[in-house]
Design a protein around this motif. Sequence first.
Motif, short mmCIF file in Angstrom:
data_model
loop_
_atom_site.label_atom_id
_atom_site.label_comp_id
_atom_site.label_asym_id
_atom_site.label_seq_id
_atom_site.Cartn_x
_atom_site.Cartn_y
_atom_site.Cartn_z
N ASN A 1 0.83 -1.29 0.00
CA ASN A 1 -0.15 0.12 0.10
C ASN A 1 0.77 1.31 -0.01
N LEU A 2 2.18 1.21 -0.77
CA LEU A 2 2.83 2.51 -0.60
C LEU A 2 2.39 3.64 -1.21
N LEU A 3 1.49 3.63 -2.43
CA LEU A 3 0.85 4.76 -2.98
C LEU A 3 -0.30 5.14 -2.08
N GLN A 4 -0.75 4.53 -1.49
CA GLN A 4 -1.85 5.05 -0.30
C GLN A 4 -0.91 5.72 0.80
N ARG A 5 0.01 4.89 1.13
CA ARG A 5 0.78 5.53 2.48
C ARG A 5 1.49 7.05 2.12
N CYS A 6 2.04 6.95 0.98
CA CYS A 6 2.89 8.15 0.50
C CYS A 6 1.85 9.69 0.24
N HIS A 7 0.51 9.29 -0.27
CA HIS A 7 -0.28 10.21 -0.62
C HIS A 7 -1.63 10.33 -0.10
N SER A 8 -2.15 9.74 0.70
CA SER A 8 -3.18 9.83 1.31
C SER A 8 -3.35 10.89 2.39
N ALA A 9 -4.37 11.60 2.34
CA ALA A 9 -4.94 12.50 3.30
C ALA A 9 -6.28 12.38 3.96
N GLN A 10 -6.75 11.22 3.67
CA GLN A 10 -8.01 10.54 4.40
C GLN A 10 -9.09 11.66 4.65
N ALA A 11 -9.41 12.31 3.61
CA ALA A 11 -10.36 13.09 3.62
C ALA A 11 -11.79 12.60 3.94
N SER A 12 -12.32 12.89 5.17
CA SER A 12 -13.56 12.23 5.84
C SER A 12 -14.60 12.42 5.21
N TYR A 13 -14.88 13.39 4.14
CA TYR A 13 -16.24 13.69 3.51
C TYR A 13 -16.04 12.76 2.18
#
Length: 526
Positions: free
Chosen positions: A356-368
């Motif tokens: 999950n490297l792409l997710q870990r690198c770029h995620s901001a976890q926008a709750s909306y």
Amino acid sequence: VRPQQERHPETPNTSSKASASPAEPKGKRPPVLVDGVTLNGPTLDIREAESFLRDAMPIIMEEAVWKATDVKEKVCEWRSPEQLKDLLDLELREGGEAHPQILQRCRDAIRYSVKTGHPLFFNQLYAGMDPYSLVGRFITEAINPSLYTYEVAPVFLLTEEAVLQKMIEIIGWQEGGDGIFSPGGSVSNMYAVNVARYHHCPDVKVLGLSALPRLVMFTSQECHYSVAKAAAFLGIGTNNVYVIPSDKRGKMIPAEFEKQVQRAKDEGALPFMVNATAGTTVLGAFDPLEEIADICERHNLWMHVDACWGGGALMSKKHRYLLQGIHRANSVAWNPHKMLMAGLQCCAFMVRDKTNLLQRCHSAQASYLFQQDKFYDVSYDTGDKSIQCSRKPDAFKFWLMWKAIGTKGLEERVDRALAMARYLAEEIKKRDGFRLVMEPEYTNVCFWYIPPSLRDMADGPEFWRNVHAVAPVVKERMMKKGSMMVGYQPHGDKANFFRQIIISPQVSREDMDFLLDQIHSLGMDL
């Protein structure tokens, strides 16, 4: 024309303020005004909109599809910027225009645009028009989805995943991988730099550049300019992009690469990645990936392969040897809109990673957007892997085309394009006044045209100064005539030469002959 139906006829109106009075006819409601704006019903006239679409689509099909791909028609209708400004009437005004005038603007936009689907358009690393891809684009433009969550783009997220997994399989990552479609190969290369940096220095996401040592990355002198742009954009700095010399064929020299890695270490910097190129922009050269991978393993470097142009060769059993060793890369950029004709834009960035490297690198976890308590499997909400929020469904047109012609059909396109390049190179050798820059390795056929007035002149500085002036004049004449489009450029110490790119299965042997005849006709008096 379909009748416009009553809007929500079955919905009861429970608002006391908006309810109809007993004296009003059944079904009629008084207008609701907010800030002086009437809110009842849509303001778009459905009949008028449908009429406009019915009138516009035949223009698109006739002018932008059929005529634009007809070899007997012009590739372009050249006008200078000032002339074109007058013709198009670009000013935006307070009032709108009537539909007949807008339809004429559609015709004008098509008429004065370059017809990149034309068989004699050889100017860029994309060309031709695939009907299945075109229909795919019609569908996605009409539906207008954005690929962040499964709930708003279920079909297009699944087709993207299917295409990425098939491309990963073709690259040869037996353990699997991950990926995302990006808005261009330049952005894919930027993804590579960002992911490689995060892989080496994961604290950068939170702490920023101030927490990092001086990072150094490597690329060849023949690489795409987006590598330097990525270094500038991401704060690495262009001075920290160490450029590796290439050989006379345009391939990175592995021994020189390793010297530069050692230089960076001796300077106290942290070498973290190399960008290898599979299909350079001008010469169509392929870096020696196996040898580069060996060096990366010795020095713990992330290996990225920019296969935006050359990746199409992976579809061919006959030509995939050009990318021997690509399975050892950590990441790959590959643009199906180029050799495979998926239509602009269609650019995949893939990583050999299952953590999950792409997710870990770029995620901001926008709750909306990315709520974790949705009623479906939220692993399909892939948008947080991307640096974008809104993202077009660029994989769908490729998926539809691939379904239509199959892997075999894609392979045949690649094989035919390379065979056509070989034919053109052999014809160039036979003709007076034409000289190959080098034997083509891919479908980039680079050559000089030497007019009769220069053919008896000895090679030397004066000769090459004169040759340098030929291609720009020939290009101007072909553009103004509209007969075809071929690119030219200087390269290193070499005088301007033509770079012929062959992609489309619409291109015939006769078109190759016409190309050479036309260049001679346009330049023989120089």
